[in-house]
Enzyme design. Sequence first.
Site, PDB file in Angstrom:
ATOM      1  N   HIS A 125       0.835  -0.987   0.092  1.00  0.00           N
ATOM      2  CA  HIS A 125      -0.008   0.071   0.054  1.00  0.00           C
ATOM      3  C   HIS A 125       0.827   1.145  -0.064  1.00  0.00           C
ATOM      4  CE1 HIS A 125      -2.974   2.846   1.507  1.00  0.00           C
ATOM      5  NE2 HIS A 125      -3.796   2.068   1.387  1.00  0.00           N
ATOM      6  N   GLN A 205      -4.651  -5.432   6.680  1.00  0.00           N
ATOM      7  CA  GLN A 205      -5.537  -6.123   5.889  1.00  0.00           C
ATOM      8  C   GLN A 205      -5.615  -7.609   6.302  1.00  0.00           C
ATOM      9  OE1 GLN A 205      -8.325  -5.999   3.850  1.00  0.00           O
ATOM     10  NE2 GLN A 205      -7.030  -4.240   3.185  1.00  0.00           N
ATOM     11  N   CYS A 366      -4.655   2.171  -3.798  1.00  0.00           N
ATOM     12  CA  CYS A 366      -3.266   2.696  -3.322  1.00  0.00           C
ATOM     13  C   CYS A 366      -2.335   1.920  -3.399  1.00  0.00           C
ATOM     14  CB  CYS A 366      -3.684   2.678  -1.893  1.00  0.00           C
ATOM     15  SG  CYS A 366      -4.932   4.257  -1.394  1.00  0.00           S
TER      16      CYS A 366
HETATM   17  C1  LIG Z   1      -6.213   0.142   4.583  1.00  0.00           C
HETATM   18  C2  LIG Z   1      -4.449  -0.074   4.550  1.00  0.00           C
HETATM   19  C3  LIG Z   1      -3.702   0.791   4.848  1.00  0.00           C
HETATM   20  C4  LIG Z   1      -4.097   2.374   5.438  1.00  0.00           C
HETATM   21  O1  LIG Z   1      -4.916   2.395   6.395  1.00  0.00           O
HETATM   22  P1  LIG Z   1      -5.402   3.879   6.996  1.00  0.00           P
HETATM   23  O2  LIG Z   1      -6.505   3.185   7.963  1.00  0.00           O
HETATM   24  O3  LIG Z   1      -5.865   4.524   5.760  1.00  0.00           O
HETATM   25  O4  LIG Z   1      -3.845   4.410   7.582  1.00  0.00           O
HETATM   26  C5  LIG Z   1      -2.489   0.325   4.623  1.00  0.00           C
HETATM   27  N1  LIG Z   1      -2.200  -0.718   4.296  1.00  0.00           N
HETATM   28  C6  LIG Z   1      -3.028  -1.507   4.042  1.00  0.00           C
HETATM   29  C7  LIG Z   1      -2.477  -3.019   3.731  1.00  0.00           C
HETATM   30  C8  LIG Z   1      -4.374  -1.358   4.250  1.00  0.00           C
HETATM   31  O5  LIG Z   1      -5.080  -2.341   3.966  1.00  0.00           O
END
Ligand SMILES: *Cc1c(COP(=O)(O)O)cnc(C)c1O
Length: 408
Positions: A125, A205, A366
Amino acid sequence: MYSTTLHLEKIRADFPILHRKVNGQALIYLDNAATSQTPLSVIDAISDYYKNTNANIHRGVHALSQEATDLFEAARKKIQTHFNATHAHEIILTSGTTHSINLVANGFASLLNEGDELIVSALEHHANIVPWQMLCERTKAKLNVIPMTENGTLDMEAFDAMVNSKTKVVFVNHVSNALGVINPIEHIIKKAHAVGAAVLIDGAQATPHLIPDMQALDVDFYTTSAHKICGPTGIGMLYGKEEWLRKLPPYQGGGEMIDQVTFEKTTYADLPHKFEAGTPNIAGGVGFGAAIAYMNSIGFDAIKAHENDLLHHATKKLSEIEGLRIYGNVPNKVAVISFNVTGLHPYDIGTLLDKMGIAVRTGHHCCQPIMDFYQIPGTVRASFAFYNTHEEVERFVSGLEKAISMLR
Ligand SMILES: *Cc1c(COP(=O)(O)O)cnc(C)c1O
Protein backbone atom coordinates in the site's frame (compact mmCIF):
# COMPACT_ATOMS: atom_id res chain seq x y z
CA MET A 1 -27.43 -25.03 -0.03
CA TYR A 2 -24.59 -23.49 1.95
CA SER A 3 -24.21 -24.11 5.63
CA THR A 4 -22.22 -21.87 7.90
CA THR A 5 -21.20 -21.96 11.51
CA LEU A 6 -22.19 -18.31 11.84
CA HIS A 7 -25.66 -17.17 12.83
CA LEU A 8 -25.77 -14.65 9.99
CA GLU A 9 -29.23 -13.27 10.56
CA LYS A 10 -28.33 -12.44 14.14
CA ILE A 11 -24.95 -11.01 13.14
CA ARG A 12 -26.43 -8.85 10.40
CA ALA A 13 -28.94 -7.44 12.87
CA ASP A 14 -25.91 -5.97 14.69
CA PHE A 15 -25.12 -3.78 11.64
CA PRO A 16 -27.85 -1.19 10.95
CA ILE A 17 -26.19 -0.01 7.72
CA LEU A 18 -26.55 -3.45 6.11
CA HIS A 19 -30.31 -2.93 6.04
CA ARG A 20 -30.36 0.30 4.08
CA LYS A 21 -31.00 0.70 0.39
CA VAL A 22 -28.64 2.18 -2.15
CA ASN A 23 -30.05 3.38 -5.47
CA GLY A 24 -33.32 1.72 -4.56
CA GLN A 25 -31.72 -1.71 -4.05
CA ALA A 26 -30.78 -3.60 -0.90
CA LEU A 27 -27.14 -2.75 -0.20
CA ILE A 28 -24.54 -5.44 -0.85
CA TYR A 29 -21.38 -4.17 0.78
CA LEU A 30 -18.27 -5.74 -0.77
CA ASP A 31 -15.76 -2.99 -0.01
CA ASN A 32 -14.61 -4.31 3.35
CA ALA A 33 -10.93 -4.02 2.48
CA ALA A 34 -11.38 -0.23 2.29
CA THR A 35 -13.35 -0.04 5.51
CA SER A 36 -15.54 -2.44 7.45
CA GLN A 37 -18.99 -1.70 8.83
CA THR A 38 -19.62 -0.88 12.47
CA PRO A 39 -21.77 -2.99 14.81
CA LEU A 40 -24.15 -1.49 17.38
CA SER A 41 -21.93 -2.52 20.30
CA VAL A 42 -19.15 -0.29 18.94
CA ILE A 43 -21.52 2.58 18.09
CA ASP A 44 -22.99 2.29 21.60
CA ALA A 45 -19.57 2.23 23.29
CA ILE A 46 -18.65 5.49 21.55
CA SER A 47 -22.02 7.08 22.22
CA ASP A 48 -22.00 5.96 25.91
CA TYR A 49 -18.54 7.44 26.31
CA TYR A 50 -19.73 10.86 25.12
CA LYS A 51 -22.97 10.62 27.09
CA ASN A 52 -21.45 9.57 30.40
CA THR A 53 -17.69 9.90 30.66
CA ASN A 54 -16.26 12.51 28.27
CA ALA A 55 -13.19 14.19 29.83
CA ASN A 56 -9.52 14.56 29.05
CA ILE A 57 -7.33 11.68 30.18
CA HIS A 58 -4.18 11.30 32.28
CA ARG A 59 -4.55 14.87 33.61
CA GLY A 60 -7.46 15.53 35.87
CA VAL A 61 -7.94 14.67 39.50
CA HIS A 62 -11.68 14.67 38.99
CA ALA A 63 -13.82 11.57 38.64
CA LEU A 64 -14.68 11.89 34.95
CA SER A 65 -11.03 12.24 33.97
CA GLN A 66 -10.16 9.16 36.00
CA GLU A 67 -12.98 7.17 34.43
CA ALA A 68 -12.06 8.26 30.91
CA THR A 69 -8.43 7.31 31.59
CA ASP A 70 -9.52 3.90 32.86
CA LEU A 71 -11.67 3.28 29.77
CA PHE A 72 -8.87 4.31 27.40
CA GLU A 73 -6.28 2.20 29.21
CA ALA A 74 -8.70 -0.76 29.39
CA ALA A 75 -8.97 -0.55 25.59
CA ARG A 76 -5.17 -0.63 25.30
CA LYS A 77 -5.15 -3.72 27.52
CA LYS A 78 -7.79 -5.44 25.34
CA ILE A 79 -5.69 -4.73 22.25
CA GLN A 80 -2.55 -6.04 23.99
CA THR A 81 -4.29 -9.27 25.00
CA HIS A 82 -5.81 -9.77 21.55
CA PHE A 83 -2.47 -9.45 19.76
CA ASN A 84 -0.54 -11.17 22.56
CA ALA A 85 1.96 -8.37 23.10
CA THR A 86 4.21 -8.80 26.13
CA HIS A 87 3.37 -5.39 27.62
CA ALA A 88 0.44 -2.95 27.37
CA HIS A 89 2.96 -0.12 26.91
CA GLU A 90 4.08 -1.74 23.65
CA ILE A 91 0.69 -0.75 22.18
CA ILE A 92 0.80 2.84 20.90
CA LEU A 93 -2.61 4.22 19.97
CA THR A 94 -2.24 6.18 16.74
CA SER A 95 -4.73 7.54 14.23
CA GLY A 96 -4.24 4.42 12.10
CA THR A 97 -1.82 2.43 9.97
CA THR A 98 -0.61 5.46 8.01
CA HIS A 99 0.24 7.34 11.21
CA SER A 100 1.89 4.23 12.72
CA ILE A 101 4.19 3.71 9.74
CA ASN A 102 5.12 7.40 9.56
CA LEU A 103 5.96 7.32 13.26
CA VAL A 104 8.41 4.43 12.78
CA ALA A 105 9.91 5.63 9.49
CA ASN A 106 10.47 9.06 10.97
CA GLY A 107 12.14 7.58 14.05
CA PHE A 108 14.64 5.66 11.96
CA ALA A 109 16.00 8.91 10.52
CA SER A 110 18.24 9.21 13.58
CA LEU A 111 19.34 5.55 13.42
CA LEU A 112 20.38 5.24 9.75
CA ASN A 113 23.56 6.15 7.90
CA GLU A 114 24.28 6.75 4.24
CA GLY A 115 24.64 3.40 2.47
CA ASP A 116 22.28 1.54 4.80
CA GLU A 117 19.68 -0.52 3.00
CA LEU A 118 15.92 -0.86 3.46
CA ILE A 119 13.70 -3.52 1.93
CA VAL A 120 10.11 -3.00 0.83
CA SER A 121 7.91 -5.27 -1.29
CA ALA A 122 6.26 -4.67 -4.65
CA LEU A 123 2.90 -5.52 -3.07
CA GLU A 124 2.69 -2.57 -0.65
CA HIS A 125 0.00 0.00 0.00
CA HIS A 126 1.30 3.52 -0.64
CA ALA A 127 1.23 4.03 3.15
CA ASN A 128 4.07 1.51 3.44
CA ILE A 129 6.09 3.00 0.56
CA VAL A 130 6.00 6.79 0.69
CA PRO A 131 7.06 7.38 4.34
CA TRP A 132 10.14 5.21 3.70
CA GLN A 133 10.97 7.01 0.46
CA MET A 134 10.87 10.25 2.42
CA LEU A 135 13.19 8.63 4.97
CA CYS A 136 15.60 7.58 2.22
CA GLU A 137 15.71 11.13 0.89
CA ARG A 138 16.66 12.40 4.33
CA THR A 139 19.23 9.71 5.18
CA LYS A 140 20.59 8.64 1.76
CA ALA A 141 19.70 5.07 2.66
CA LYS A 142 18.92 2.81 -0.30
CA LEU A 143 15.48 1.29 -0.91
CA ASN A 144 15.41 -2.24 -2.38
CA VAL A 145 12.19 -3.77 -3.65
CA ILE A 146 11.22 -7.45 -3.37
CA PRO A 147 9.77 -8.16 -6.81
CA MET A 148 6.40 -9.81 -7.30
CA THR A 149 5.54 -12.70 -9.57
CA GLU A 150 2.79 -13.05 -12.17
CA ASN A 151 0.51 -14.88 -9.70
CA GLY A 152 0.70 -12.03 -7.18
CA THR A 153 3.12 -13.56 -4.68
CA LEU A 154 6.51 -12.25 -3.58
CA ASP A 155 9.70 -13.55 -5.18
CA MET A 156 11.26 -14.97 -2.04
CA GLU A 157 14.47 -16.09 -3.74
CA ALA A 158 15.06 -12.50 -4.71
CA PHE A 159 14.35 -11.44 -1.12
CA ASP A 160 16.80 -13.98 0.31
CA ALA A 161 19.50 -12.68 -2.04
CA MET A 162 18.74 -9.06 -1.07
CA VAL A 163 19.20 -9.37 2.70
CA ASN A 164 22.71 -8.54 3.89
CA SER A 165 24.61 -6.89 6.72
CA LYS A 166 23.69 -3.42 5.38
CA THR A 167 19.94 -4.19 5.67
CA LYS A 168 18.47 -2.15 8.54
CA VAL A 169 14.70 -2.29 8.17
CA VAL A 170 12.35 -4.57 6.22
CA PHE A 171 8.68 -3.50 5.80
CA VAL A 172 6.10 -5.69 4.16
CA ASN A 173 2.37 -6.13 4.49
CA HIS A 174 0.96 -9.26 6.09
CA VAL A 175 -1.86 -9.41 3.55
CA SER A 176 -2.01 -7.40 0.31
CA ASN A 177 -5.07 -5.14 0.26
CA ALA A 178 -5.09 -5.09 -3.55
CA LEU A 179 -4.92 -8.86 -4.08
CA GLY A 180 -5.69 -10.54 -0.74
CA VAL A 181 -2.51 -12.65 -0.91
CA ILE A 182 -1.00 -13.64 2.46
CA ASN A 183 2.75 -13.01 2.51
CA PRO A 184 5.30 -15.35 4.16
CA ILE A 185 6.10 -12.92 6.98
CA GLU A 186 7.46 -15.61 9.33
CA HIS A 187 10.27 -16.31 6.87
CA ILE A 188 10.85 -12.60 6.24
CA ILE A 189 11.13 -11.86 9.97
CA LYS A 190 13.59 -14.72 10.61
CA LYS A 191 15.76 -13.83 7.67
CA ALA A 192 15.87 -10.12 8.57
CA HIS A 193 16.63 -10.85 12.21
CA ALA A 194 19.56 -13.04 11.17
CA VAL A 195 21.33 -9.85 9.96
CA GLY A 196 20.06 -7.67 12.82
CA ALA A 197 17.47 -5.77 10.75
CA ALA A 198 14.18 -4.59 12.24
CA VAL A 199 10.90 -5.68 10.65
CA LEU A 200 7.68 -3.70 10.36
CA ILE A 201 4.58 -5.57 9.24
CA ASP A 202 1.61 -3.60 7.89
CA GLY A 203 -1.24 -5.70 9.23
CA ALA A 204 -4.18 -3.50 8.19
CA GLN A 205 -5.51 -6.13 5.82
CA ALA A 206 -4.65 -9.18 7.93
CA THR A 207 -6.29 -8.26 11.23
CA PRO A 208 -9.90 -8.44 9.94
CA HIS A 209 -9.32 -12.10 9.05
CA LEU A 210 -6.84 -13.57 11.54
CA ILE A 211 -5.13 -12.88 14.86
CA PRO A 212 -1.42 -12.20 14.50
CA ASP A 213 0.50 -13.19 17.65
CA MET A 214 3.17 -10.56 18.40
CA GLN A 215 5.27 -12.85 20.58
CA ALA A 216 5.07 -15.92 18.33
CA LEU A 217 5.93 -13.81 15.26
CA ASP A 218 8.74 -12.08 17.18
CA VAL A 219 8.01 -9.05 14.98
CA ASP A 220 9.49 -5.62 15.85
CA PHE A 221 6.61 -3.42 14.67
CA TYR A 222 3.08 -4.32 13.60
CA THR A 223 0.39 -1.85 12.54
CA THR A 224 -3.33 -1.83 11.96
CA SER A 225 -6.36 0.50 11.74
CA ALA A 226 -9.48 -0.06 13.84
CA HIS A 227 -11.81 0.77 10.94
CA LYS A 228 -10.70 -2.37 9.09
CA ILE A 229 -11.84 -4.51 12.06
CA CYS A 230 -15.34 -3.12 12.68
CA GLY A 231 -14.00 -0.20 14.74
CA PRO A 232 -14.20 3.55 14.14
CA THR A 233 -12.02 5.60 11.76
CA GLY A 234 -9.18 7.77 13.04
CA ILE A 235 -7.76 5.26 15.53
CA GLY A 236 -5.29 2.44 15.12
CA MET A 237 -2.34 0.74 16.64
CA LEU A 238 1.37 0.58 16.45
CA TYR A 239 2.74 -2.44 18.25
CA GLY A 240 6.45 -2.01 18.92
CA LYS A 241 8.83 -4.23 20.83
CA GLU A 242 9.81 -2.39 23.98
CA GLU A 243 13.53 -2.29 23.08
CA TRP A 244 12.74 -0.67 19.70
CA LEU A 245 10.26 1.82 21.13
CA ARG A 246 12.94 2.90 23.60
CA LYS A 247 15.49 3.35 20.78
CA LEU A 248 13.20 5.44 18.56
CA PRO A 249 12.91 9.17 19.32
CA PRO A 250 9.43 10.69 19.80
CA TYR A 251 7.51 11.46 16.61
CA GLN A 252 5.55 14.53 17.70
CA GLY A 253 6.16 16.92 20.57
CA GLY A 254 3.48 18.38 22.80
CA GLY A 255 1.44 17.66 25.87
CA GLU A 256 1.10 14.14 27.25
CA MET A 257 4.45 12.96 25.82
CA ILE A 258 6.69 14.85 28.26
CA ASP A 259 8.11 14.23 31.70
CA GLN A 260 9.61 17.67 32.51
CA VAL A 261 9.65 20.75 30.28
CA THR A 262 12.00 23.70 30.69
CA PHE A 263 13.42 25.94 27.97
CA GLU A 264 16.83 24.36 28.58
CA LYS A 265 15.80 20.75 28.25
CA THR A 266 12.70 18.60 28.03
CA THR A 267 12.59 14.99 29.15
CA TYR A 268 10.10 12.59 27.66
CA ALA A 269 7.38 10.54 29.25
CA ASP A 270 7.73 6.79 29.51
CA LEU A 271 6.10 4.37 27.06
CA PRO A 272 3.48 4.42 25.64
CA HIS A 273 2.93 8.16 26.28
CA LYS A 274 6.23 9.15 24.66
CA PHE A 275 4.51 8.47 21.30
CA GLU A 276 1.06 9.83 22.17
CA ALA A 277 1.46 13.60 22.05
CA GLY A 278 -1.67 15.67 22.56
CA THR A 279 -5.18 14.61 23.44
CA PRO A 280 -5.76 11.25 21.76
CA ASN A 281 -8.91 9.97 20.08
CA ILE A 282 -10.31 8.76 23.40
CA ALA A 283 -13.75 7.76 22.12
CA GLY A 284 -12.05 6.05 19.18
CA GLY A 285 -9.85 4.06 21.55
CA VAL A 286 -12.93 2.96 23.47
CA GLY A 287 -14.57 1.99 20.16
CA PHE A 288 -11.44 0.09 19.08
CA GLY A 289 -11.58 -1.96 22.29
CA ALA A 290 -15.29 -2.65 21.75
CA ALA A 291 -14.59 -3.74 18.16
CA ILE A 292 -11.97 -6.26 19.31
CA ALA A 293 -14.44 -7.59 21.87
CA TYR A 294 -17.13 -7.87 19.19
CA MET A 295 -14.90 -9.74 16.72
CA ASN A 296 -13.88 -12.16 19.45
CA SER A 297 -17.51 -12.75 20.44
CA ILE A 298 -18.03 -14.04 16.88
CA GLY A 299 -14.73 -15.91 16.93
CA PHE A 300 -11.92 -15.80 14.40
CA ASP A 301 -12.10 -19.53 13.59
CA ALA A 302 -15.75 -19.14 12.58
CA ILE A 303 -14.97 -15.90 10.72
CA LYS A 304 -12.21 -17.60 8.76
CA ALA A 305 -14.31 -20.65 7.88
CA HIS A 306 -17.23 -18.55 6.64
CA GLU A 307 -15.07 -16.10 4.69
CA ASN A 308 -13.23 -18.99 3.03
CA ASP A 309 -16.59 -20.43 1.94
CA LEU A 310 -17.57 -17.06 0.46
CA LEU A 311 -14.18 -16.73 -1.23
CA HIS A 312 -14.38 -20.17 -2.86
CA HIS A 313 -18.00 -19.73 -3.88
CA ALA A 314 -17.31 -16.32 -5.47
CA THR A 315 -14.04 -17.44 -7.10
CA LYS A 316 -15.72 -20.45 -8.68
CA LYS A 317 -18.64 -18.39 -10.02
CA LEU A 318 -16.43 -15.59 -11.32
CA SER A 319 -14.08 -18.04 -13.02
CA GLU A 320 -16.99 -19.20 -15.18
CA ILE A 321 -17.34 -15.71 -16.68
CA GLU A 322 -15.68 -15.46 -20.08
CA GLY A 323 -12.71 -13.08 -20.25
CA LEU A 324 -12.57 -12.55 -16.48
CA ARG A 325 -9.12 -12.68 -14.91
CA ILE A 326 -8.53 -12.83 -11.15
CA TYR A 327 -5.21 -11.36 -9.95
CA GLY A 328 -3.49 -13.12 -7.07
CA ASN A 329 -5.63 -16.25 -7.32
CA VAL A 330 -3.44 -18.36 -5.03
CA PRO A 331 -4.45 -20.81 -2.28
CA ASN A 332 -3.01 -18.75 0.57
CA LYS A 333 -5.22 -15.68 0.54
CA VAL A 334 -8.05 -13.92 2.37
CA ALA A 335 -11.52 -13.16 0.98
CA VAL A 336 -10.46 -10.40 -1.41
CA ILE A 337 -10.96 -10.86 -5.16
CA SER A 338 -9.32 -8.45 -7.57
CA PHE A 339 -10.29 -8.91 -11.21
CA ASN A 340 -10.74 -7.45 -14.68
CA VAL A 341 -12.89 -8.38 -17.64
CA THR A 342 -11.23 -8.26 -21.07
CA GLY A 343 -12.02 -5.06 -22.94
CA LEU A 344 -13.89 -3.38 -20.07
CA HIS A 345 -12.74 -0.61 -17.77
CA PRO A 346 -13.01 -1.44 -14.04
CA TYR A 347 -14.62 1.95 -13.37
CA ASP A 348 -17.51 1.22 -15.76
CA ILE A 349 -18.16 -2.13 -14.09
CA GLY A 350 -18.06 -0.52 -10.62
CA THR A 351 -20.46 2.24 -11.68
CA LEU A 352 -23.04 -0.19 -13.04
CA LEU A 353 -22.75 -2.43 -9.96
CA ASP A 354 -23.36 0.63 -7.76
CA LYS A 355 -26.63 1.26 -9.63
CA MET A 356 -27.65 -2.22 -8.44
CA GLY A 357 -26.75 -1.41 -4.82
CA ILE A 358 -23.51 -3.40 -4.96
CA ALA A 359 -20.49 -1.60 -3.45
CA VAL A 360 -17.10 -2.69 -4.80
CA ARG A 361 -13.87 -0.75 -5.12
CA THR A 362 -12.33 0.06 -8.46
CA GLY A 363 -8.96 1.60 -9.26
CA HIS A 364 -5.42 1.05 -8.07
CA HIS A 365 -6.34 0.46 -4.39
CA CYS A 366 -3.41 2.68 -3.26
CA CYS A 367 -1.07 0.14 -4.89
CA GLN A 368 0.05 1.68 -8.17
CA PRO A 369 3.22 -0.47 -8.44
CA ILE A 370 1.05 -3.62 -8.60
CA MET A 371 -1.08 -2.15 -11.37
CA ASP A 372 2.08 -1.11 -13.25
CA PHE A 373 3.37 -4.67 -12.93
CA TYR A 374 0.23 -6.05 -14.60
CA GLN A 375 0.12 -3.04 -16.97
CA ILE A 376 -3.49 -2.26 -16.11
CA PRO A 377 -5.16 0.97 -14.94
CA GLY A 378 -6.76 -0.80 -12.00
CA THR A 379 -9.01 -3.68 -11.05
CA VAL A 380 -12.47 -4.30 -9.67
CA ARG A 381 -12.08 -5.50 -6.09
CA ALA A 382 -14.75 -7.37 -4.17
CA SER A 383 -13.71 -7.82 -0.55
CA PHE A 384 -15.81 -9.88 1.84
CA ALA A 385 -16.46 -9.79 5.57
CA PHE A 386 -17.97 -12.36 7.92
CA TYR A 387 -21.37 -10.62 7.67
CA ASN A 388 -21.63 -11.21 3.91
CA THR A 389 -23.83 -14.05 2.72
CA HIS A 390 -23.89 -16.60 -0.08
CA GLU A 391 -27.04 -14.93 -1.43
CA GLU A 392 -25.01 -11.71 -1.73
CA VAL A 393 -22.33 -13.58 -3.68
CA GLU A 394 -25.03 -14.86 -6.06
CA ARG A 395 -26.52 -11.37 -6.50
CA PHE A 396 -23.07 -9.88 -7.03
CA VAL A 397 -22.20 -12.41 -9.74
CA SER A 398 -25.51 -12.01 -11.57
CA GLY A 399 -25.19 -8.21 -11.26
CA LEU A 400 -21.73 -8.43 -12.76
CA GLU A 401 -22.98 -10.60 -15.64
CA LYS A 402 -25.67 -8.02 -16.30
CA ALA A 403 -23.14 -5.17 -16.21
CA ILE A 404 -20.86 -7.01 -18.64
CA SER A 405 -23.70 -7.61 -21.10
CA MET A 406 -24.65 -3.93 -20.93
CA LEU A 407 -21.05 -2.83 -21.62
CA ARG A 408 -20.30 -5.29 -24.40
C1 LIG B 1 -6.14 0.26 4.68
C2 LIG B 1 -4.71 -0.06 4.56
C3 LIG B 1 -3.73 0.88 4.86
C4 LIG B 1 -4.04 2.31 5.27
O1 LIG B 1 -4.77 2.38 6.44
P1 LIG B 1 -5.29 3.81 6.97
O2 LIG B 1 -6.35 3.43 7.94
O3 LIG B 1 -5.81 4.55 5.77
O4 LIG B 1 -4.12 4.48 7.60
C5 LIG B 1 -2.42 0.50 4.76
N1 LIG B 1 -2.07 -0.75 4.38
C6 LIG B 1 -2.99 -1.68 4.07
C7 LIG B 1 -2.54 -3.05 3.70
C8 LIG B 1 -4.35 -1.37 4.16
O5 LIG B 1 -5.25 -2.30 3.85
